[in-house]
Design an enzyme around this catalytic site. Structure first.
Site, PDB file in Angstrom:
ATOM      1  N   SER A 125       0.830  -1.198   0.000  1.00 42.06           N
ATOM      2  CA  SER A 125       0.000   0.000   0.000  1.00 42.06           C
ATOM      3  C   SER A 125       0.867   1.251   0.000  1.00 42.06           C
ATOM      4  O   SER A 125       1.969   1.254   0.578  1.00 42.06           O
ATOM      5  CB  SER A 125      -0.847  -0.031   1.281  1.00 42.06           C
ATOM      6  OG  SER A 125      -1.440   1.217   1.524  1.00 42.06           O
ATOM      7  N   TYR A 149      -1.378  -0.528  10.723  1.00 45.83           N
ATOM      8  CA  TYR A 149      -1.679  -1.167   9.436  1.00 45.83           C
ATOM      9  C   TYR A 149      -0.506  -0.997   8.472  1.00 45.83           C
ATOM     10  O   TYR A 149      -0.018  -1.958   7.863  1.00 45.83           O
ATOM     11  CB  TYR A 149      -2.961  -0.572   8.838  1.00 45.83           C
ATOM     12  CG  TYR A 149      -3.169  -0.948   7.387  1.00 45.83           C
ATOM     13  CD1 TYR A 149      -3.522  -2.239   7.034  1.00 45.83           C
ATOM     14  CD2 TYR A 149      -2.980  -0.010   6.366  1.00 45.83           C
ATOM     15  CE1 TYR A 149      -3.692  -2.596   5.692  1.00 45.83           C
ATOM     16  CE2 TYR A 149      -3.144  -0.355   5.034  1.00 45.83           C
ATOM     17  CZ  TYR A 149      -3.495  -1.648   4.701  1.00 45.83           C
ATOM     18  OH  TYR A 149      -3.647  -1.996   3.381  1.00 45.83           O
ATOM     19  N   LYS A 153       2.315  -3.741   6.647  1.00 46.91           N
ATOM     20  CA  LYS A 153       2.636  -3.875   5.216  1.00 46.91           C
ATOM     21  C   LYS A 153       4.142  -3.781   5.006  1.00 46.91           C
ATOM     22  O   LYS A 153       4.729  -4.528   4.228  1.00 46.91           O
ATOM     23  CB  LYS A 153       1.917  -2.784   4.409  1.00 46.91           C
ATOM     24  CG  LYS A 153       0.404  -2.992   4.326  1.00 46.91           C
ATOM     25  CD  LYS A 153       0.071  -4.203   3.476  1.00 46.91           C
ATOM     26  CE  LYS A 153      -1.399  -4.536   3.492  1.00 46.91           C
ATOM     27  NZ  LYS A 153      -1.712  -5.811   2.859  1.00 46.91           N
TER      28      LYS A 153
HETATM   29  P1  NAD Z   1     -11.049  -6.938   1.506  1.00 45.81           P
HETATM   30  O1  NAD Z   1     -11.225  -6.864   2.986  1.00 45.81           O
HETATM   31  O2  NAD Z   1     -12.233  -6.742   0.642  1.00 45.81           O
HETATM   32  O3  NAD Z   1     -10.385  -8.349   1.117  1.00 45.81           O
HETATM   33  C1  NAD Z   1      -9.525  -9.058   1.994  1.00 45.81           C
HETATM   34  C2  NAD Z   1     -10.050 -10.477   2.089  1.00 45.81           C
HETATM   35  O4  NAD Z   1      -9.179 -11.228   2.953  1.00 45.81           O
HETATM   36  C3  NAD Z   1     -11.445 -10.567   2.696  1.00 45.81           C
HETATM   37  O5  NAD Z   1     -12.269 -11.359   1.859  1.00 45.81           O
HETATM   38  C4  NAD Z   1     -11.232 -11.231   4.057  1.00 45.81           C
HETATM   39  O6  NAD Z   1     -12.335 -12.025   4.441  1.00 45.81           O
HETATM   40  C5  NAD Z   1      -9.967 -12.037   3.809  1.00 45.81           C
HETATM   41  N1  NAD Z   1      -9.149 -12.311   4.992  1.00 45.81           N
HETATM   42  C6  NAD Z   1      -8.768 -11.437   5.952  1.00 45.81           C
HETATM   43  N2  NAD Z   1      -7.994 -12.063   6.870  1.00 45.81           N
HETATM   44  C7  NAD Z   1      -7.866 -13.349   6.455  1.00 45.81           C
HETATM   45  C8  NAD Z   1      -7.184 -14.480   6.965  1.00 45.81           C
HETATM   46  N3  NAD Z   1      -6.480 -14.421   8.110  1.00 45.81           N
HETATM   47  N4  NAD Z   1      -7.261 -15.662   6.292  1.00 45.81           N
HETATM   48  C9  NAD Z   1      -7.991 -15.730   5.145  1.00 45.81           C
HETATM   49  N5  NAD Z   1      -8.668 -14.702   4.621  1.00 45.81           N
HETATM   50  C10 NAD Z   1      -8.602 -13.514   5.261  1.00 45.81           C
HETATM   51  O7  NAD Z   1      -9.878  -5.925   1.122  1.00 45.81           O
HETATM   52  P2  NAD Z   1      -9.386  -5.434  -0.300  1.00 45.81           P
HETATM   53  O8  NAD Z   1      -9.735  -4.011  -0.421  1.00 45.81           O
HETATM   54  O9  NAD Z   1      -9.781  -6.389  -1.345  1.00 45.81           O
HETATM   55  O10 NAD Z   1      -7.822  -5.483  -0.064  1.00 45.81           O
HETATM   56  C11 NAD Z   1      -7.032  -6.601  -0.432  1.00 45.81           C
HETATM   57  C12 NAD Z   1      -5.602  -6.377   0.009  1.00 45.81           C
HETATM   58  O11 NAD Z   1      -5.112  -5.180  -0.584  1.00 45.81           O
HETATM   59  C13 NAD Z   1      -5.414  -6.209   1.507  1.00 45.81           C
HETATM   60  O12 NAD Z   1      -4.231  -6.880   1.878  1.00 45.81           O
HETATM   61  C14 NAD Z   1      -5.277  -4.725   1.687  1.00 45.81           C
HETATM   62  O13 NAD Z   1      -4.502  -4.405   2.819  1.00 45.81           O
HETATM   63  C15 NAD Z   1      -4.559  -4.337   0.405  1.00 45.81           C
HETATM   64  N6  NAD Z   1      -4.782  -2.940   0.023  1.00 45.81           N
HETATM   65  C16 NAD Z   1      -6.054  -2.483  -0.137  1.00 45.81           C
HETATM   66  C17 NAD Z   1      -6.271  -1.155  -0.471  1.00 45.81           C
HETATM   67  C18 NAD Z   1      -7.671  -0.606  -0.598  1.00 45.81           C
HETATM   68  O14 NAD Z   1      -7.818   0.608  -0.556  1.00 45.81           O
HETATM   69  N7  NAD Z   1      -8.693  -1.430  -0.771  1.00 45.81           N
HETATM   70  C19 NAD Z   1      -5.177  -0.308  -0.673  1.00 45.81           C
HETATM   71  C20 NAD Z   1      -3.899  -0.817  -0.514  1.00 45.81           C
HETATM   72  C21 NAD Z   1      -3.704  -2.141  -0.168  1.00 45.81           C
HETATM   73  C1  WQD Z   2      -9.657   9.655   0.935  1.00 44.97           C
HETATM   74  C2  WQD Z   2      -9.914  11.138   1.184  1.00 44.97           C
HETATM   75  C3  WQD Z   2     -10.233  11.666   3.516  1.00 44.97           C
HETATM   76  C4  WQD Z   2     -14.012   9.492   3.987  1.00 44.97           C
HETATM   77  C5  WQD Z   2      -6.946   4.629   3.121  1.00 44.97           C
HETATM   78  C6  WQD Z   2      -5.771   3.947   3.765  1.00 44.97           C
HETATM   79  C7  WQD Z   2      -4.830   3.457   2.722  1.00 44.97           C
HETATM   80  C8  WQD Z   2      -5.523   2.627   1.670  1.00 44.97           C
HETATM   81  C9  WQD Z   2      -6.748   3.286   1.150  1.00 44.97           C
HETATM   82  C10 WQD Z   2      -5.259   0.335   2.282  1.00 44.97           C
HETATM   83  C11 WQD Z   2      -9.170  11.676   2.419  1.00 44.97           C
HETATM   84  C12 WQD Z   2     -11.504  11.940   2.716  1.00 44.97           C
HETATM   85  C13 WQD Z   2     -12.850  10.034   3.485  1.00 44.97           C
HETATM   86  C14 WQD Z   2     -15.093  10.352   4.330  1.00 44.97           C
HETATM   87  C15 WQD Z   2     -13.765  12.227   3.609  1.00 44.97           C
HETATM   88  N1  WQD Z   2      -5.952   1.371   2.160  1.00 44.97           N
HETATM   89  N2  WQD Z   2     -12.728  11.382   3.308  1.00 44.97           N
HETATM   90  N3  WQD Z   2     -14.925  11.690   4.116  1.00 44.97           N
HETATM   91  O1  WQD Z   2      -7.237   7.723   3.730  1.00 44.97           O
HETATM   92  O2  WQD Z   2      -6.261   7.881   1.394  1.00 44.97           O
HETATM   93  O3  WQD Z   2      -6.448   5.728   2.413  1.00 44.97           O
HETATM   94  O4  WQD Z   2      -7.564   3.725   2.214  1.00 44.97           O
HETATM   95  O5  WQD Z   2      -4.074   0.196   2.112  1.00 44.97           O
HETATM   96  O6  WQD Z   2      -3.856   2.729   3.389  1.00 44.97           O
HETATM   97  O7  WQD Z   2      -5.099   4.872   4.603  1.00 44.97           O
HETATM   98  O8  WQD Z   2      -8.518   6.853   1.715  1.00 44.97           O
HETATM   99  O9  WQD Z   2     -10.870   6.837   1.042  1.00 44.97           O
HETATM  100  O10 WQD Z   2     -10.311   6.903   3.510  1.00 44.97           O
HETATM  101  O11 WQD Z   2      -9.892   8.907   2.118  1.00 44.97           O
HETATM  102  O12 WQD Z   2     -13.680  13.443   3.451  1.00 44.97           O
HETATM  103  O13 WQD Z   2     -16.155   9.916   4.804  1.00 44.97           O
HETATM  104  O14 WQD Z   2     -11.299  11.311   1.487  1.00 44.97           O
HETATM  105  O15 WQD Z   2     -10.047  12.620   4.505  1.00 44.97           O
HETATM  106  O16 WQD Z   2      -8.800  13.005   2.120  1.00 44.97           O
HETATM  107  P1  WQD Z   2      -7.077   7.168   2.381  1.00 44.97           P
HETATM  108  P2  WQD Z   2      -9.980   7.308   2.118  1.00 44.97           P
END
Ligand code: NAD
Ligand code: WQD
Length: 339
Positions: A125, A149, A153
């Site tokens: 991330s 978190y 990562k």
């Molecule tokens: P998500 O929560 O929709 O998907 C994660 C899945 O993993 C879920 O289905 C959950 O049930 C499963 N899971 C969690 N813990 C588990 C375990 N111990 N064993 C088996 N399954 C497990 O999240 P997502 O948005 O699809 O994100 C996927 C990955 O990408 C995550 O690792 C997240 O940290 C990373 N990521 C997401 C974002 C984002 O904004 N969505 C951004 C950067 C990184």
């Molecule tokens: C985006 C913008 C908020 C909600 C997070 C994690 C990051 C990644 C993605 C996993 C910001 C604003 C949000 C609301 C708002 N996940 N906001 N009202 O914070 O960039 O990232 O999710 O890896 O690690 O930190 O994403 O969508 O929460 O926020 O005004 O109800 O929207 O302040 O400026 P963020 P976000």
């Protein structure tokens, strides 16, 4: 057929990646403990693709079970999505995050060693960078996560780098996602957060569909063009495609890579709301609220390395992302429970 274990494959990014894998001739096998998803999402993927999709309810921390699944399907690679991802929650419950994300990855990698599975794609991330020293973030920007978190990562990235250095694993892709939003254009799969969404896009979509009354905009006094936070949003289908490209690169050119996945464009909260109103034809009432603790004013990616190493470029823009998010939200106002 090339079998790929997809951990967390029932989740938001995992389901979209399974669809793209199948389209490119891979056979995903899903492992998920459904702590943040449900088997309904996998049924949707099966229906959408008309493809078999073996799946197991299992925890990645169950090393023996994962080893058995890897061996049974003769998986040659793993795409690792499983984990916990709510930043605020990680501050309140750090041990749960270290357990699922760090111990979970350790267990999965141990199972891979046992089963002889050699290729690994990891969901990292942009949060590993922390407060920007310069923008856009390149992959060589200092790493200084500001939440448990983000620390989990970074810890897994370090574990992977050490494994590569030891020679135990050669093919590793660390993918640092910026802000994935949107959904498959069919509207059949999408993000289905439990409870109140933490992230901007699902919240906006739930306001537009009438599930919530107004959006709280967290801060309008940042040093950004309109005072609201700026992020690099990318379409989840573009993100999913990058995982397939990472596997294809392993076939062509073994080795370890770390790449940013973003569009390189920053969009403010107000710009995103406006684009969503245009795409949905629905109003999104908003209210200016105080800054959210821990938020960074603005960040976006330098995606040049994704292009040079993977041949990846984002194809979709913000209006595409909003259109597809609305297709999902309007057809499934209550997520996967709708049907
Ligand atoms: P998500 O929560 O929709 O998907 C994660 C899945 O993993 C879920 O289905 C959950 O049930 C499963 N899971 C969690 N813990 C588990 C375990 N111990 N064993 C088996 N399954 C497990 O999240 P997502 O948005 O699809 O994100 C996927 C990955 O990408 C995550 O690792 C997240 O940290 C990373 N990521 C997401 C974002 C984002 O904004 N969505 C951004 C950067 C990184
Ligand atoms: C985006 C913008 C908020 C909600 C997070 C994690 C990051 C990644 C993605 C996993 C910001 C604003 C949000 C609301 C708002 N996940 N906001 N009202 O914070 O960039 O990232 O999710 O890896 O690690 O930190 O994403 O969508 O929460 O926020 O005004 O109800 O929207 O302040 O400026 P963020 P976000």
């Amino acid at each position: 057929m090339k079998q790929v274990l997809v951990t967390g494959g029932a989740g938001y990014i995992g389901t979209h990646t399974c669809v793209e894998l199948m389209a490119q001739g891979y056979s995903p096998v899903v492992v998920d403990n459904f702590c943040n998803s449900s088997p309904a999402s996998l049924d949707r993927v099966r229906r959408l693709t008309n493809h078999e999709l073996p799946s197991y309810e299992a925890d990645i921390r169950d090393t023996a079970r994962i080893t058995e699944i890897l061996k049974k399907h003769n998986c040659e690679s793993v795409i690792h999505f499983a984990g916990l991802k709510a930043v605020g929650d990680s501050v309140a419950k750090p041990l749960e995050y270290y357990s699922a994300n760090v111990m979970g990855s350790h267990s999965l990698l141990t199972a891979m060693m046992e089963a002889g599975t050699k290729r690994f794609v990891f969901s990292s991330s942009a949060t590993v960078y922390g407060e920007p020293v310069f923008l856009p973030y390149t992959e060589s920007h200092p790493l200084s996560p500001t939440s448990p978190y983000g620390q989990t990562k970074l810890a897994v990235e370090q574990m992977l780098n050490d494994l590569v250095a030891s020679g135990s694993m050669t093919d590793v892709a660390i993918l640092r996602y910026f802000n994935p939003i949107g959904a498959h254009s069919s509207g059949q799969i999408g993000e289905d957060p439990h409870g109140v969404p933490n992230n901007l896009m699902p919240y906006v979509a739930q306001v537009a569909v009438g599930r919530r009354t107004e959006l709280n905009v967290f801060g309008n006094d940042y040093d950004t063009p309109d005072g609201t936070g700026v992020r690099d949003y990318l379409h989840v289908v573009d993100l999913a495609r990058a995982h397939v490209l990472a596997l294809q690169r392993f076939e062509r050119e073994p080795g370890a890579i770390t790449v940013n996945l973003g569009t390189g464009q920053g969009t403010s909260v107000l710009e995103l709301v406006k684009a969503f109103e245009a795409a949905s034809g629905r109003p999104v009432p908003l209210n200016f609220a105080p800054r959210r603790s821990g938020d960074i004013a603005a960040f976006w990616a330098d995606p040049a390395q994704a292009e040079s190493l993977l041949g990846w470029q984002a194809e979709y823009d913000i209006s595409d992302m909003c259109r597809d998010q609305w297709a999902w939200q309007s057809q499934n106002p209550n997520g996967f429970e709708t049907t």
